[in-house]
Design a protein around this motif. Structure first.
Motif, PDB file in Angstrom:
ATOM      1  N   GLN A 184       1.026  -1.040  -0.035  1.00 10.29           N
ATOM      2  CA  GLN A 184      -0.137  -0.013  -0.225  1.00 10.29           C
ATOM      3  C   GLN A 184       1.005   1.222  -0.131  1.00 10.29           C
ATOM      4  OE1 GLN A 184      -2.425  -0.792   3.412  1.00 10.29           O
ATOM      5  NE2 GLN A 184      -4.151  -1.575   2.296  1.00 10.29           N
ATOM      6  N   LYS A 185       1.894   1.268   0.792  1.00  7.76           N
ATOM      7  CA  LYS A 185       3.051   2.435   1.026  1.00  7.76           C
ATOM      8  C   LYS A 185       3.433   2.521  -0.485  1.00  7.76           C
ATOM      9  CE  LYS A 185       4.719   1.552   5.167  1.00  7.76           C
ATOM     10  NZ  LYS A 185       5.919   1.256   6.268  1.00  7.76           N
ATOM     11  N   GLN A 186       3.788   1.419  -1.211  1.00  8.54           N
ATOM     12  CA  GLN A 186       4.508   1.526  -2.484  1.00  8.54           C
ATOM     13  C   GLN A 186       3.173   2.351  -3.460  1.00  8.54           C
ATOM     14  OE1 GLN A 186       6.244  -2.137  -3.819  1.00  8.54           O
ATOM     15  NE2 GLN A 186       8.228  -1.219  -3.106  1.00  8.54           N
ATOM     16  N   ARG A 187       2.206   1.776  -3.588  1.00  6.30           N
ATOM     17  CA  ARG A 187       1.332   2.397  -4.385  1.00  6.30           C
ATOM     18  C   ARG A 187       0.851   3.898  -4.075  1.00  6.30           C
ATOM     19  NH1 ARG A 187      -3.187  -2.074  -4.302  1.00  6.30           N
ATOM     20  NH2 ARG A 187      -2.041  -2.938  -2.393  1.00  6.30           N
ATOM     21  N   ILE A 188       1.040   4.187  -2.814  1.00  5.91           N
ATOM     22  CA  ILE A 188       0.891   5.706  -2.368  1.00  5.91           C
ATOM     23  C   ILE A 188       2.245   6.645  -2.862  1.00  5.91           C
ATOM     24  CG2 ILE A 188       0.864   7.375  -0.398  1.00  5.91           C
ATOM     25  CD1 ILE A 188      -1.092   5.517   0.731  1.00  5.91           C
ATOM     26  N   GLY A 189       3.166   5.934  -2.886  1.00  6.54           N
ATOM     27  CA  GLY A 189       4.566   6.295  -3.611  1.00  6.54           C
ATOM     28  C   GLY A 189       4.420   6.575  -4.843  1.00  6.54           C
ATOM     29  N   ILE A 190       3.651   5.783  -5.529  1.00  6.19           N
ATOM     30  CA  ILE A 190       3.773   6.006  -7.261  1.00  6.19           C
ATOM     31  C   ILE A 190       2.584   6.897  -7.390  1.00  6.19           C
ATOM     32  CG2 ILE A 190       2.850   4.728  -9.054  1.00  6.19           C
ATOM     33  CD1 ILE A 190       3.678   2.026  -7.769  1.00  6.19           C
ATOM     34  N   ALA A 191       1.656   7.163  -6.646  1.00  4.32           N
ATOM     35  CA  ALA A 191       0.516   8.174  -7.024  1.00  4.32           C
ATOM     36  C   ALA A 191       1.395   9.492  -6.599  1.00  4.32           C
ATOM     37  CB  ALA A 191      -0.542   8.060  -6.079  1.00  4.32           C
ATOM     38  N   ARG A 192       1.988   9.573  -5.667  1.00  3.54           N
ATOM     39  CA  ARG A 192       2.850  10.697  -5.147  1.00  3.54           C
ATOM     40  C   ARG A 192       3.601  11.285  -6.327  1.00  3.54           C
ATOM     41  NH1 ARG A 192       6.508  10.343  -0.132  1.00  3.54           N
ATOM     42  NH2 ARG A 192       4.575  10.167   0.853  1.00  3.54           N
ATOM     43  N   ALA A 193       4.522  10.180  -6.713  1.00  3.93           N
ATOM     44  CA  ALA A 193       5.639  10.628  -7.841  1.00  3.93           C
ATOM     45  C   ALA A 193       4.812  11.092  -9.196  1.00  3.93           C
ATOM     46  CB  ALA A 193       6.414   9.362  -8.262  1.00  3.93           C
ATOM     47  N   ILE A 194       3.760  10.577  -9.369  1.00  2.00           N
ATOM     48  CA  ILE A 194       3.167  11.078 -10.849  1.00  2.00           C
ATOM     49  C   ILE A 194       2.398  12.155 -10.835  1.00  2.00           C
ATOM     50  CG2 ILE A 194       3.301   8.745 -11.952  1.00  2.00           C
ATOM     51  CD1 ILE A 194       0.854   7.703 -11.362  1.00  2.00           C
ATOM     52  N   LEU A 195       1.885  12.485  -9.705  1.00  2.00           N
ATOM     53  CA  LEU A 195       0.850  13.739  -9.638  1.00  2.00           C
ATOM     54  C   LEU A 195       1.604  15.012 -10.030  1.00  2.00           C
ATOM     55  CD1 LEU A 195      -1.799  14.801  -8.230  1.00  2.00           C
ATOM     56  CD2 LEU A 195      -0.668  15.391  -6.150  1.00  2.00           C
ATOM     57  N   PRO A 196       2.768  15.454  -9.670  1.00  2.00           N
ATOM     58  CA  PRO A 196       3.325  16.622 -10.409  1.00  2.00           C
ATOM     59  C   PRO A 196       3.546  16.336 -11.779  1.00  2.00           C
ATOM     60  CG  PRO A 196       4.775  15.686  -8.760  1.00  2.00           C
ATOM     61  CD  PRO A 196       3.676  14.791  -8.886  1.00  2.00           C
ATOM     62  N   ASN A 197       3.300  15.424 -12.421  1.00  2.00           N
ATOM     63  CA  ASN A 197       3.584  15.301 -13.989  1.00  2.00           C
ATOM     64  C   ASN A 197       5.212  15.484 -14.162  1.00  2.00           C
ATOM     65  OD1 ASN A 197       2.552  14.632 -16.382  1.00  2.00           O
ATOM     66  ND2 ASN A 197       1.724  16.707 -16.788  1.00  2.00           N
ATOM     67  N   PRO A 198       5.911  14.664 -13.577  1.00  2.00           N
ATOM     68  CA  PRO A 198       7.403  15.037 -13.743  1.00  2.00           C
ATOM     69  C   PRO A 198       7.937  14.478 -15.053  1.00  2.00           C
ATOM     70  CG  PRO A 198       6.896  13.024 -12.776  1.00  2.00           C
ATOM     71  CD  PRO A 198       5.646  13.555 -12.761  1.00  2.00           C
ATOM     72  N   LYS A 199       9.061  15.186 -15.666  1.00  2.00           N
ATOM     73  CA  LYS A 199       9.393  14.762 -17.041  1.00  2.00           C
ATOM     74  C   LYS A 199      10.476  13.672 -16.789  1.00  2.00           C
ATOM     75  CE  LYS A 199       8.866  16.847 -20.161  1.00  2.00           C
ATOM     76  NZ  LYS A 199       7.711  16.684 -21.349  1.00  2.00           N
ATOM     77  N   ILE A 200      10.872  13.373 -15.804  1.00  3.93           N
ATOM     78  CA  ILE A 200      11.794  12.233 -15.664  1.00  3.93           C
ATOM     79  C   ILE A 200      11.115  11.467 -14.524  1.00  3.93           C
ATOM     80  CG2 ILE A 200      13.959  11.274 -14.960  1.00  3.93           C
ATOM     81  CD1 ILE A 200      15.118  13.589 -16.397  1.00  3.93           C
ATOM     82  N   LEU A 201      10.684  10.119 -14.582  1.00  3.85           N
ATOM     83  CA  LEU A 201      10.198   9.391 -13.633  1.00  3.85           C
ATOM     84  C   LEU A 201      11.009   8.238 -13.262  1.00  3.85           C
ATOM     85  CD1 LEU A 201       7.819   9.175 -11.374  1.00  3.85           C
ATOM     86  CD2 LEU A 201       6.491   7.922 -13.512  1.00  3.85           C
ATOM     87  N   VAL A 202      11.373   8.043 -12.106  1.00  2.69           N
ATOM     88  CA  VAL A 202      12.467   7.058 -11.409  1.00  2.69           C
ATOM     89  C   VAL A 202      11.645   5.814 -10.641  1.00  2.69           C
ATOM     90  CG1 VAL A 202      14.245   6.106 -10.450  1.00  2.69           C
ATOM     91  CG2 VAL A 202      14.207   8.363 -11.579  1.00  2.69           C
ATOM     92  N   PHE A 203      11.543   4.596 -10.903  1.00  4.18           N
ATOM     93  CA  PHE A 203      10.757   3.623 -10.087  1.00  4.18           C
ATOM     94  C   PHE A 203      12.200   2.879  -9.621  1.00  4.18           C
ATOM     95  CE2 PHE A 203       6.055   3.066 -10.866  1.00  4.18           C
ATOM     96  CZ  PHE A 203       6.092   4.254 -11.539  1.00  4.18           C
ATOM     97  N   ASP A 204      12.370   2.982  -8.403  1.00  2.00           N
ATOM     98  CA  ASP A 204      13.634   2.102  -7.613  1.00  2.00           C
ATOM     99  C   ASP A 204      12.970   0.994  -7.002  1.00  2.00           C
ATOM    100  OD1 ASP A 204      15.700   1.184  -6.704  1.00  2.00           O
ATOM    101  OD2 ASP A 204      16.468   2.960  -5.933  1.00  2.00           O
ATOM    102  N   GLU A 205      12.846  -0.214  -7.521  1.00  2.00           N
ATOM    103  CA  GLU A 205      12.209  -1.297  -6.996  1.00  2.00           C
ATOM    104  C   GLU A 205      10.616  -1.127  -6.393  1.00  2.00           C
ATOM    105  OE1 GLU A 205      15.229  -3.566  -4.660  1.00  2.00           O
ATOM    106  OE2 GLU A 205      16.598  -3.025  -6.277  1.00  2.00           O
ATOM    107  N   ALA A 206      10.223  -0.337  -7.026  1.00  2.00           N
ATOM    108  CA  ALA A 206       8.653   0.423  -6.584  1.00  2.00           C
ATOM    109  C   ALA A 206       7.750  -0.611  -6.584  1.00  2.00           C
ATOM    110  CB  ALA A 206       8.260   1.751  -7.281  1.00  2.00           C
ATOM    111  N   THR A 207       8.131  -1.651  -7.230  1.00  2.00           N
ATOM    112  CA  THR A 207       6.892  -2.515  -7.198  1.00  2.00           C
ATOM    113  C   THR A 207       7.277  -3.920  -6.706  1.00  2.00           C
ATOM    114  OG1 THR A 207       7.388  -3.548  -9.514  1.00  2.00           O
ATOM    115  CG2 THR A 207       5.811  -1.705  -9.229  1.00  2.00           C
ATOM    116  N   SER A 208       8.489  -3.966  -5.835  1.00  2.00           N
ATOM    117  CA  SER A 208       8.932  -5.237  -5.304  1.00  2.00           C
ATOM    118  C   SER A 208       8.062  -5.757  -4.032  1.00  2.00           C
ATOM    119  CB  SER A 208      10.317  -5.222  -4.705  1.00  2.00           C
ATOM    120  OG  SER A 208      10.440  -3.882  -3.632  1.00  2.00           O
ATOM    121  N   SER A 209       7.188  -4.842  -3.431  1.00  2.00           N
ATOM    122  CA  SER A 209       6.531  -5.436  -2.307  1.00  2.00           C
ATOM    123  C   SER A 209       4.867  -5.722  -2.806  1.00  2.00           C
ATOM    124  CB  SER A 209       6.324  -4.462  -1.254  1.00  2.00           C
ATOM    125  OG  SER A 209       7.338  -4.030  -0.871  1.00  2.00           O
ATOM    126  N   LEU A 210       4.827  -5.719  -4.015  1.00  2.00           N
ATOM    127  CA  LEU A 210       3.179  -5.730  -4.559  1.00  2.00           C
ATOM    128  C   LEU A 210       2.970  -7.380  -4.858  1.00  2.00           C
ATOM    129  CD1 LEU A 210       2.724  -2.791  -6.879  1.00  2.00           C
ATOM    130  CD2 LEU A 210       2.404  -2.989  -4.485  1.00  2.00           C
TER     131      LEU A 210
END
Ligand SMILES: Nc1ncnc2c1ncn2[C@@H]1O[C@H](COP(=O)(O)OP(=O)(O)O)[C@@H](O)[C@H]1O
Ligand SMILES: [Mg+2]
Length: 539
Positions: A439-465
């Motif tokens: 759940q934390k990871q999914r909140i983290g993903i939502a947080r990262a894409i909200l500001p519409n960044p030009k470069i997006l990094v997922f560092d083992e962002a789905t490892s706990s899913l």
């Protein structure tokens, strides 16, 4: 008083009018004095309140401005106590110095000069003990100085230990190490106790010496003053005046020495604050910092890197990522993938080579402006003890609620959020304890894409899913990837099959690159990792 006494003891008629005037003047002086002290106290109070209002904030900003490298070195508790004690002690010192030390020092000097005017031989006898007294005071503080430094360091350490055990409370209790933690803390407190004891017994011993010096001084002056009066060099009135004044000087000198003690006692805490204020962040922005609108091209040119005082973790890494590309970094744990991301964020500067963003040297960019255009989902998502929506909107606190919901849906978080008691307004607890890792990871993903960044990094962002959530995020990944550069670090190779380029790292070296197809046909590290995963030995 001197004039009154001389007038009363004088032979002949007494001038009553003169005496009355003197009494009135003394009364007025008293009233004036009280008014003055009231004014001083108000100023003092105001000063201290303002110090408490601004200084902690300035220091907090300073801490926030220091690089990740600085923060990785020191415990949170240490930093907080350094600031807290420093501010308290600085307040005490400035308070003492401005309102007590200088006024008392001036008063002492003037009174002493006055005594010299009354009768200079007497003044000299009286003054002789003062240098000795000051010398002893200075020496004493010099001796206990290093112990005070030590004590301050240990105060910080004590807070660090407490903070650490609170942050890791889950592990402490699960492994039943409460006693061990308390014991470790107690050892430090014992050290402080012993140091303070040592400091205070030294001071008390020296106080005895200091008092003796004053007593000897008093005895000599008294004897000499009586002698001078008997000889008729000074009047009885002068004798009384002299005594009043000399007692005042002695008590002032005593007070001064105590103030000096307090100042020296505050010094270590203040020195630590000072050194914090003087700490320069090691991330220097050379030249004029450029506010650059990121397009998304990333070039690593022959980049090498070592953490301060450690061996190299990256060796001549060379790659280019074009705007809008979806690339993956893979490789065994410890290969240097996260380090690459930290360099891209300029949390650390490269030790060799160059990083270019859209062809510009990363070191030339305005860091805050640049970082705001990047989005990252880190290995451990930092969660603030706030609502879910505030956590998602962290990078853009004024976001509209619809936008928060939209990104939560993309991150496959919406469904679990609306099932919670207060939905998006649910408080998540300290560091998000009420949320599962996934759940934390999914909140983290939502947080990262909200500001519409030009470069997006997922560092083992789905490892706990779980596999299902991961599959859903993989599907949204194509949607997310539109119009931006995406870097995905993953262990599960299924996540990155569709990447435009896959970079394979091993021991800090870029050992292979290509598409999934190309790499699986090669007989390299990637295809070995891949066949292991396909065989199911590694999930
Ligand atoms: N802050 C640090 N200080 C010192 N060494 C570090 C630090 N962070 C990582 N390392 C070391 O750098 C190497 C690469 O780490 P990392 O980039 O996190 O690997 P990966 O993300 O590929 O698993 C490891 O050997 C790790 O121990
Ligand atoms: Mg990593």
């Amino acid at each position: 008083m001197k004039i009154i006494l001389d007038e009363l003891t004088r032979a002949g008629s007494i001038d009553w009018q003169k005496l009355l005037w003197l009494v009135v003047v003394m009364f007025l002086v008293g009233v004036f004095g009280s008014a003055y002290y009231r004014w001083i106290d108000i100023k003092r109070f105001n000063f201290l309140l303002n110090l408490d209002r601004y200084l902690p904030n300035i220091l907090h900003q300073k801490l926030l401005s220091l690089s990740l490298g600085y923060h990785e070195k020191e415990n949170t508790g240490n930093k907080i106590v350094k600031i807290r004690r420093g501010v308290d002690r600085l307040g005490k010192l400035l308070d003492n110095a401005t309102w007590d030390f200088f006024p008392t020092a001036f008063q002492t000097i003037f009174t002493f000069i006055f005594i010299l005017i009354i009768d200079w031989p007497l003044g000299l006898v009286f003054g002789a003990s003062i240098p000795a007294y000051l010398l002893v005071t200075w020496r004493m503080n010099k001796i206990v100085g290093p112990w005070r430094d030590d004590s301050q360091r240990n105060y910080e350490k004590s807070a660090g230990i407490m903070g650490q055990s609170m942050i890791n409370i889950h592990t402490v209790q699960s492994f039943a190490q409460e006693r061990y933690e308390a014991k470790t803390h107690k050892n430090v407190l014992d050290t402080i106790f012993n140091l303070e004891n040592k400091i205070w017994s030294k001071i008390l011993n020296y106080n005895f010496t200091r008092n003796t010096i004053l007593d000897v001084g008093r005895f000599l002056t008294l004897g000499f003053a009586v002698y001078q009066t008997a000889r008729g060099v000074i009047t009885a009135g002068s004798l009384v005046l002299f005594f009043t004044l000399s007692e005042r000087v002695y008590s002032s000198v005593f007070r001064l020495s105590r103030i000096y003690d307090t100042i020296m006692d505050s010094a270590p805490a203040i020195k630590r604050l000072d050194s914090l204020m003087r700490t320069e962040t090691d991330i220097k922005i050379s030249g004029a910092p450029a506010r650059h609108k990121v397009l998304g091209k990333i070039e690593f040119q022959n980049v090498s890197f070592a953490y301060i005082g450690e061996k190299r973790v990256l060796e001549s890494v060379d790659f280019t990522i074009n705007p809008g590309e979806f690339v993956a970094l893979v490789g065994p744990s410890g290969a240097g993938k996260t380090t690459i991301v930290k360099l891209l964020y300029r949390h650390f500067d490269v030790t060799g080579g160059k990083i270019l963003i859209d062809g510009m040297d990363l070191k030339k960019l305005d860091m805050r402006y640049y970082r705001k255009q990047l989005g990252i989902v880190t290995q451990d998502i930092d969660i603030f003890n706030d609502t879910i929506s505030a956590n998602i909107a962290y990078a853009k606190p004024d976001s509209k609620f619809e936008d928060i919901v939209r990104v939560a849906k993309v991150a496959n978080a919406h469904d679990f959020i609306i099932k919670m008691k207060n939905g998006y307004d649910t408080m998540v607890g300290e560091r998000g304890v009420k949320l599962s890792g996934g759940q934390k990871q999914r909140i983290g993903i939502a947080r990262a894409i909200l500001p519409n960044p030009k470069i997006l990094v997922f560092d083992e962002a789905t490892s706990s899913l779980d596999s299902e959530s991961e599959l859903m995020i993989q599907k949204s990944l194509l949607e997310i990837a539109k119009n931006r550069t995406i870097i995905v670090i993953a262990h599960r190779l299924s996540t990155i099959r569709r990447a435009d380029t896959i970079f394979v790292f091993e021991n800090g070296k870029l050992v292979e690159r290509g598409t999934h197809k190309e790499l699986t046909t090669n007989d390299g590290l990637y295809s070995r990792l891949h066949s292991l995963q396909v065989a199911g030995e590694v999930r």
